[in-house]
Scaffold this motif. Structure first.
Motif, mmCIF file in Angstrom:
data_model
loop_
_atom_site.group_PDB
_atom_site.id
_atom_site.type_symbol
_atom_site.label_atom_id
_atom_site.label_comp_id
_atom_site.label_asym_id
_atom_site.label_seq_id
_atom_site.Cartn_x
_atom_site.Cartn_y
_atom_site.Cartn_z
ATOM 1 N N ARG A 129 0.836 -1.211 0.000
ATOM 2 C CA ARG A 129 0.000 0.000 0.000
ATOM 3 C C ARG A 129 0.864 1.251 0.000
ATOM 4 O O ARG A 129 0.589 2.207 -0.728
ATOM 5 C CB ARG A 129 -0.923 0.006 1.212
ATOM 6 C CG ARG A 129 -2.016 -1.048 1.146
ATOM 7 C CD ARG A 129 -2.863 -1.053 2.364
ATOM 8 N NE ARG A 129 -3.684 0.165 2.319
ATOM 9 C CZ ARG A 129 -4.450 0.554 3.309
ATOM 10 N NH1 ARG A 129 -4.501 -0.140 4.429
ATOM 11 N NH2 ARG A 129 -5.183 1.639 3.200
ATOM 12 N N PHE A 132 -5.662 5.765 -5.264
ATOM 13 C CA PHE A 132 -6.898 5.081 -4.863
ATOM 14 C C PHE A 132 -6.654 3.589 -4.649
ATOM 15 O O PHE A 132 -7.211 2.977 -3.730
ATOM 16 C CB PHE A 132 -8.017 5.297 -5.887
ATOM 17 C CG PHE A 132 -8.670 6.637 -5.777
ATOM 18 C CD1 PHE A 132 -9.328 7.002 -4.607
ATOM 19 C CD2 PHE A 132 -8.624 7.543 -6.814
ATOM 20 C CE1 PHE A 132 -9.940 8.246 -4.475
ATOM 21 C CE2 PHE A 132 -9.236 8.784 -6.712
ATOM 22 C CZ PHE A 132 -9.889 9.140 -5.550
ATOM 23 N N ARG A 133 -5.826 2.989 -5.492
ATOM 24 C CA ARG A 133 -5.499 1.567 -5.315
ATOM 25 C C ARG A 133 -4.781 1.361 -3.980
ATOM 26 O O ARG A 133 -4.994 0.338 -3.304
ATOM 27 C CB ARG A 133 -4.596 1.071 -6.455
ATOM 28 C CG ARG A 133 -5.329 0.873 -7.745
ATOM 29 C CD ARG A 133 -4.434 0.277 -8.813
ATOM 30 N NE ARG A 133 -3.996 -1.046 -8.421
ATOM 31 C CZ ARG A 133 -2.808 -1.548 -8.697
ATOM 32 N NH1 ARG A 133 -1.938 -0.858 -9.397
ATOM 33 N NH2 ARG A 133 -2.470 -2.752 -8.306
ATOM 34 N N SER A 148 -7.295 1.198 -1.235
ATOM 35 C CA SER A 148 -8.210 0.053 -1.262
ATOM 36 C C SER A 148 -7.488 -1.296 -1.261
ATOM 37 O O SER A 148 -8.135 -2.324 -1.127
ATOM 38 C CB SER A 148 -9.103 0.151 -2.509
ATOM 39 O OG SER A 148 -8.336 0.056 -3.686
ATOM 40 N N LYS A 187 -8.107 -4.626 1.278
ATOM 41 C CA LYS A 187 -9.352 -4.485 2.063
ATOM 42 C C LYS A 187 -10.417 -5.383 1.482
ATOM 43 O O LYS A 187 -10.461 -5.729 0.371
ATOM 44 C CB LYS A 187 -9.826 -3.035 2.037
ATOM 45 C CG LYS A 187 -8.916 -2.157 2.847
ATOM 46 C CD LYS A 187 -9.489 -0.759 2.930
ATOM 47 C CE LYS A 187 -8.605 0.089 3.835
ATOM 48 N NZ LYS A 187 -9.063 1.427 3.987
#
Length: 183
Positions: A16, A176-177, A180, A183
């Protein structure tokens, strides 16, 4: 057994973070390209010039210090190194002109590639599942390639702007990736 979930969590967190940082850097690069296209292109040219000088030093050192290579290979490495160093130094002496030359070169190169791509598309017309789209693509590709050949600097500017816009869009998607992921 208890270390597997924490290891997975650490790996997810690392991915992330990498996605987020990559996205932020892409957005920053895209903004720099759009806000200061000329300055950003000059920075890219300077990076290429630095690379040329470093590569030249490495090639020259290989030629000078390599005892396992034959005489001609050593001379070739030294000459290649000197050429790289000269190219890098010349690029730095007039960074603006070198940037314009690189832009024109890339515009011509992309123009030639698009023309060839269009011709190749036409040559595969017999095997194409959609002949209409293939002809349409080929014509657009050839016209775009010819346009770039006749005005390579203008074409390079347009391509540079498209790169900036793409970097921003892809960077935002990457961010944005990052939020997310996992999750």
């Amino acid at each position: 057994m208890s270390s597997e979930p924490s290891l997975e969590k650490a790996a997810t967190s690392s991915i992330r973070t990498a996605l987020g940082l990559g996205g932020v850097l892409s957005v920053i690069l895209g903004i720099l390209i759009l806000v200061w296209p000329g300055k950003t292109a000059m920075v890219v040219t300077a990076i290429i010039a630095i690379y040329a000088i470093i590569a030249g030093l490495v090639y020259a050192a290989l030629g000078i210090f390599s005892s396992s290579k034959g005489g001609w290979a050593r001379i070739g490495h030294i000459l290649l190194g000197v050429l790289f160093i000269i190219a890098g130094v010349v690029a730095f002496t007039n960074l603006g002109a070198t940037t314009a030359w690189l832009a024109a070169f890339l515009g011509i190169l992309v123009g030639i590639m698009w023309i060839i791509e269009g011709v190749v598309a036409l040559s595969t017309l017999g095997d194409a599942p959609s002949k209409g789209w293939t002809v349409f693509f080929a014509i657009i590709s050839i016209i775009a390639g010819i346009t770039l050949l006749f005005s390579p600097l203008w074409g390079a500017v347009v391509l540079w702007w498209l790169l900036g816009i793409s970097a921003i869009v892809l960077g935002i998607i990457q961010i944005f990736r990052a939020f997310s992921f996992g999750k």
